[in-house]
Structures are given as structure tokens and as C-alpha cells.
Design a protein around this motif. Structure first.
Motif, PDB file in Angstrom:
ATOM      1  N   ALA A 103       0.871  -1.178   0.000  1.00  0.00           N
ATOM      2  CA  ALA A 103       0.000   0.000   0.000  1.00  0.00           C
ATOM      3  C   ALA A 103       0.905   1.224   0.000  1.00  0.00           C
ATOM      4  O   ALA A 103       1.443   1.607   1.040  1.00  0.00           O
ATOM      5  CB  ALA A 103      -0.918  -0.010   1.221  1.00  0.00           C
ATOM      6  N   ASP A 104       1.087   1.818  -1.172  1.00  0.00           N
ATOM      7  CA  ASP A 104       1.978   2.967  -1.337  1.00  0.00           C
ATOM      8  C   ASP A 104       1.158   4.225  -1.041  1.00  0.00           C
ATOM      9  O   ASP A 104       0.681   4.910  -1.946  1.00  0.00           O
ATOM     10  CB  ASP A 104       2.529   2.972  -2.755  1.00  0.00           C
ATOM     11  CG  ASP A 104       3.718   3.897  -2.926  1.00  0.00           C
ATOM     12  OD1 ASP A 104       4.147   4.503  -1.926  1.00  0.00           O
ATOM     13  OD2 ASP A 104       4.216   4.023  -4.063  1.00  0.00           O
ATOM     14  N   ALA A 105       1.002   4.513   0.257  1.00  0.00           N
ATOM     15  CA  ALA A 105       0.015   5.500   0.706  1.00  0.00           C
ATOM     16  C   ALA A 105       0.234   6.879   0.112  1.00  0.00           C
ATOM     17  O   ALA A 105      -0.710   7.534  -0.333  1.00  0.00           O
ATOM     18  CB  ALA A 105       0.018   5.572   2.235  1.00  0.00           C
ATOM     19  N   GLY A 106       1.480   7.361   0.118  1.00  0.00           N
ATOM     20  CA  GLY A 106       1.745   8.704  -0.375  1.00  0.00           C
ATOM     21  C   GLY A 106       1.538   8.855  -1.869  1.00  0.00           C
ATOM     22  O   GLY A 106       1.263   9.953  -2.360  1.00  0.00           O
ATOM     23  N   ASN A 107       1.657   7.763  -2.613  1.00  0.00           N
ATOM     24  CA  ASN A 107       1.405   7.776  -4.047  1.00  0.00           C
ATOM     25  C   ASN A 107      -0.022   7.351  -4.382  1.00  0.00           C
ATOM     26  O   ASN A 107      -0.365   7.238  -5.565  1.00  0.00           O
ATOM     27  CB  ASN A 107       2.388   6.856  -4.784  1.00  0.00           C
ATOM     28  CG  ASN A 107       3.758   7.483  -4.948  1.00  0.00           C
ATOM     29  OD1 ASN A 107       3.878   8.672  -5.204  1.00  0.00           O
ATOM     30  ND2 ASN A 107       4.806   6.683  -4.795  1.00  0.00           N
ATOM     31  N   HIS A 108      -0.831   7.072  -3.347  1.00  0.00           N
ATOM     32  CA  HIS A 108      -2.222   6.657  -3.540  1.00  0.00           C
ATOM     33  C   HIS A 108      -2.308   5.509  -4.550  1.00  0.00           C
ATOM     34  O   HIS A 108      -3.134   5.521  -5.472  1.00  0.00           O
ATOM     35  CB  HIS A 108      -3.070   7.848  -4.008  1.00  0.00           C
ATOM     36  CG  HIS A 108      -2.964   9.038  -3.110  1.00  0.00           C
ATOM     37  ND1 HIS A 108      -3.522   9.071  -1.851  1.00  0.00           N
ATOM     38  CD2 HIS A 108      -2.321  10.226  -3.272  1.00  0.00           C
ATOM     39  CE1 HIS A 108      -3.257  10.231  -1.285  1.00  0.00           C
ATOM     40  NE2 HIS A 108      -2.515  10.944  -2.113  1.00  0.00           N
ATOM     41  N   SER A 109      -1.464   4.504  -4.325  1.00  0.00           N
ATOM     42  CA  SER A 109      -1.360   3.402  -5.274  1.00  0.00           C
ATOM     43  C   SER A 109      -1.127   2.083  -4.553  1.00  0.00           C
ATOM     44  O   SER A 109      -0.703   2.048  -3.398  1.00  0.00           O
ATOM     45  CB  SER A 109      -0.207   3.636  -6.262  1.00  0.00           C
ATOM     46  OG  SER A 109      -0.377   4.833  -6.988  1.00  0.00           O
ATOM     47  N   ILE A 110      -1.415   0.989  -5.273  1.00  0.00           N
ATOM     48  CA  ILE A 110      -1.052  -0.345  -4.817  1.00  0.00           C
ATOM     49  C   ILE A 110       0.047  -0.833  -5.742  1.00  0.00           C
ATOM     50  O   ILE A 110      -0.085  -0.815  -6.965  1.00  0.00           O
ATOM     51  CB  ILE A 110      -2.247  -1.321  -4.868  1.00  0.00           C
ATOM     52  CG1 ILE A 110      -3.433  -0.756  -4.077  1.00  0.00           C
ATOM     53  CG2 ILE A 110      -1.814  -2.681  -4.316  1.00  0.00           C
ATOM     54  CD1 ILE A 110      -3.174  -0.522  -2.614  1.00  0.00           C
TER      55      ILE A 110
END
Length: 357
Positions: A128-135
Motif C-alpha cells: 500500500a503505497d500510501a503517499g502515491n495513492h497506489s497499490i
């Protein structure tokens, strides 16, 4: 103040001149700030010269920086080294007290931005790449990293949703061929079909509160931790200081195990609605079926029995832990503000810092 977030505005003379409880947008704040600036300029109290603060020197020798989450799969371990924007993958020693690093992904390569939740699934590690709003997906054989959901922008509008944008994905769990996502930014759980990449809202209408019901009717409050049990999903609903569960089925429902309201928090062991925790950020299923919870703002680990709805403090004295994972004989904890991973033996509760090699 009884709500988070609560914004307090202080004018150039040092007086509190306004406050707002709850979430808000910059557009809501702009007119007030503009009027305050104009008033300060007319009064001669506004200084436009830069205000500089000198940070304390960083004397830390820790290898990690604000680790967010940790995942275990047999002898494999992964750590989201959030403050260093990287993921560390390694193998645990026979006694479980140390790990040998196999690969560090990210860091100076800037592949990640504040990575959080991790989930092993065969030879893939989902992030969960939170800062990039990506998985992101890490192939554990080739070490290639790919984006499987999200476009790098935060979900804010219907148009964003059509372009597959996400909003602060914070933790992950997998069951069969479905990836479940604690989507903290929109107060929902999402699911992703790993065969075709299809995304859908699994639970939560998008409003922020604690309300049980069907997946479409339930209200969640910033879910930040999620794990898969045999028959249900368990998740840590941080803003309501609750531990809750959601059915796997698409028409499934949400039930609260412990937690009563957005502003009901504390540090109280007990049963059912007597229990109080504060801003839990992670939950894991132990070998005996109980839930291990990172009670983050109480600096504690707690056991929660989902059947009796009871909660018992196990370990105190951590520093805002935000990630937990359960192995066969030990638990592993991202002790975030202490910049370390600790391991705790079941039973006697022996706590030791995991040695990274």
C-alpha cells in the motif's frame, strides 16, 4: 477539543482567533485567512519576513525511520520503512529474533512515498503505497515493481474514480484471489480481483462514523489496518478507536467488535462496550484465533477476543506502534516512533528489538 482534526488559527499577535472541528477543505479556509491577513496588515502586526526554525541534529543511528507496517509469511518478513520511502524484504533467523536482509527496494530510487501495508501472496509482495495513492506489486523473484492500482493522484471526484484513482490506501489483506484494501482516505474497504484488476467498494458508504449494517450502508472511520481471518475480515477503524469485522461476500455486512463512537476513546480493558482504546492502526490474527491489536495512541499491544468481545492489555511501553504481524511463536511490531521492529514471544511476553542484518 473533542474532535480530530481540530484546526485552531492563531493571529500574528499570538491570539487564537478561530477554530474548526472536523474535516475541511482549503477552499473553506481561504476566505478566513485572507480576512485575517488584511486585518493584521491594517494593524501593523503582520511580518512577512521568513520565520526559520533550526531542527535538532539527527543523532539517531537507527537503520529504520518511522516504520509503518510489517508482514510475516513463514520465515519471510517484509518491513515498510515509511520514513525512508522503501520496503525491506528478508528472512528470519531460526529463533525469530533477527533477520537477514535480502533486498531493499526504494529509498534513493524514490519508488515509494510513505509505504504502509504489506501482504505476501505467493511470490508477490503487495504494498500500500500510501503517499502515491497506489497499490504496488513486488515480484519476489525478479524484484520488478509494478503499479496495479492507482494513478498517483488522490481520489477526490467522480472523474478521479473513473480514472482508477485511490485515496490513502493504508493496509492490505488477501483471501483466495482477492486483495482487500483499507482505504483510509475515503473511510471504506475496497477489494481488487487479482485476476482481472477489477476494483470495487467492499464496505462503507463513504461517510465517517461508526455504524454497522450491510456493506453499502455501513459507516467506517479511517480504517488503517486490515487482516484476513478464516471466515471474515478484521479491521482497525482508527478514528472511531474500534476493531470491526466485515464479511468476505460482496453483499456482506459490517459488525463492530469493540468501539462505540468517534469521540469515545481511552485505555480501558473489559468486555463489549466497556472497552476503550485509542486510534488503533493495525490488527493481526494470532495462531489461537485471537486478535492482536496495535493500540497506537496508548503505546500498547492488546488481545481482543472476537467471540467474547473482550480486550486485555498485553504489552505497554511502546512508542506509537502502527503495525503488527503474527508468526507461529512470536509477534512482530512496527514500533513506529522508536524507529524499530520489536518481536514479542507469546506467553511470557519477552520483548526484544529485531536485529537487522
Amino acid at each position: 477539543m473533542s474532535a480530530w482534526p481540530t484546526l485552531v488559527v492563531v493571529d500574528p499577535a499570538g491570539y487564537a482567533v478561530g477554530s474548526h472541528a472536523g474535516e475541511f477543505t482549503s477552499e473553506m479556509l481561504t476566505p478566513f485567512i485572507e480576512s485575517m491577513i488584511a486585518r493584521a496588515e491594517s494593524q501593523g502586526t503582520l511580518k512577512r519576513s521568513p520565520f526559520r526554525l533550526t531542527p535538532d541534529p539527527d543523532n539517531s543511528t537507527a537503520k529504520l525511520r518511522y516504520p509503518g507496517k510489517v508482514a510475516i509469511d513463514g520465515s519471510r518478513i517484509a518491513i515498510s520503512d515509511s520514513g525512508n520511502n522503501r520496503v525491506i524484504v528478508g528472512n528470519l533467523s531460526a529463533d525469530g529474533k533477527s533477520m537477514t536482509t535480502v533486498r531493499e527496494i526504494g529509498g534513493d530510487q524514490a519508488l515509494f512515498d510513505m509505504p504502509q501495508g504489506l501482504c505476501f501472496h505467493g511470490d508477490v509482495l503487495y504494498v500500500a503505497d500510501a503517499g502515491n495513492h497506489s497499490i504496488r506489486a513486488i515480484d519476489l523473484k525478479s524484484w520488478n515493481v509494478s503499479t496495479i492500482a492507482g494513478n498517483g493522484r488522490q481520489l477526490r471526484t467522480h472523474a478521479d474514480r473513473e480514472q482508477r484513482a485511490l485515496s490513502s490506501p493504508w493496509d492490505l489483506a488477501v483471501k483466495d484471489n482477492t486483495l482487500y484494501i483499507a482505504m483510509a482516505g475515503v473511510h471504506q474497504l475496497w477489494s481488487m480481483n487479482l485476476s482481472n484488476g477489477a476494483l470495487r467498494v467492499h464496505a462503507g458508504s463513504g461517510g465517517e462514523d461508526i455504524r454497522d449494517g450491510t456493506g453499502a450502508e455501513a459507516l467506517l472511520a479511517q480504517p488503517m489496518g486490515i487482516t484476513s481471518g478464516e471466515k471474515t475480515l478484521y479491521f482497525a477503524d482508527a478514528e472511531s478507536s474500534a476493531i470491526r469485522e466485515a464479511d468476505f461476500s460482496e453483499q456482506g455486512s459490517v459488525h463492530t467488535i469493540v468501539g462505540t463512537g468517534l469521540f469515545d476513546f481511552g485505555d480501558v480493558d473489559g468486555t463489549a462496550d466497556d472497552v476503550r482504546m485509542q486510534h488503533q492502526q493495525s490488527v493481526a490474527v494470532a495462531p489461537d484465533g485471537k486478535l492482536l491489536v496495535a493500540d497506537s495512541y496508548n503505546d500498547s499491544l492488546k488481545w481482543v477476543d472476537p467471540v467474547s468481545r473482550s480486550a486485555t492489555t498485553w504489552i505497554k511501553g511502546l512508542n506509537e506502534p502502527s503495525g503488527v504481524a503474527c508468526g507461529e511463536t512470536r509477534a512482530y511490531v512496527a514500533d513506529t516512533n522508536a524507529h524499530r521492529i520489536v518481536t514479542v514471544a507469546y506467553g511470557e511476553g519477552e520483548v526484544s528489538e529485531l536485529t537487522l542484518q
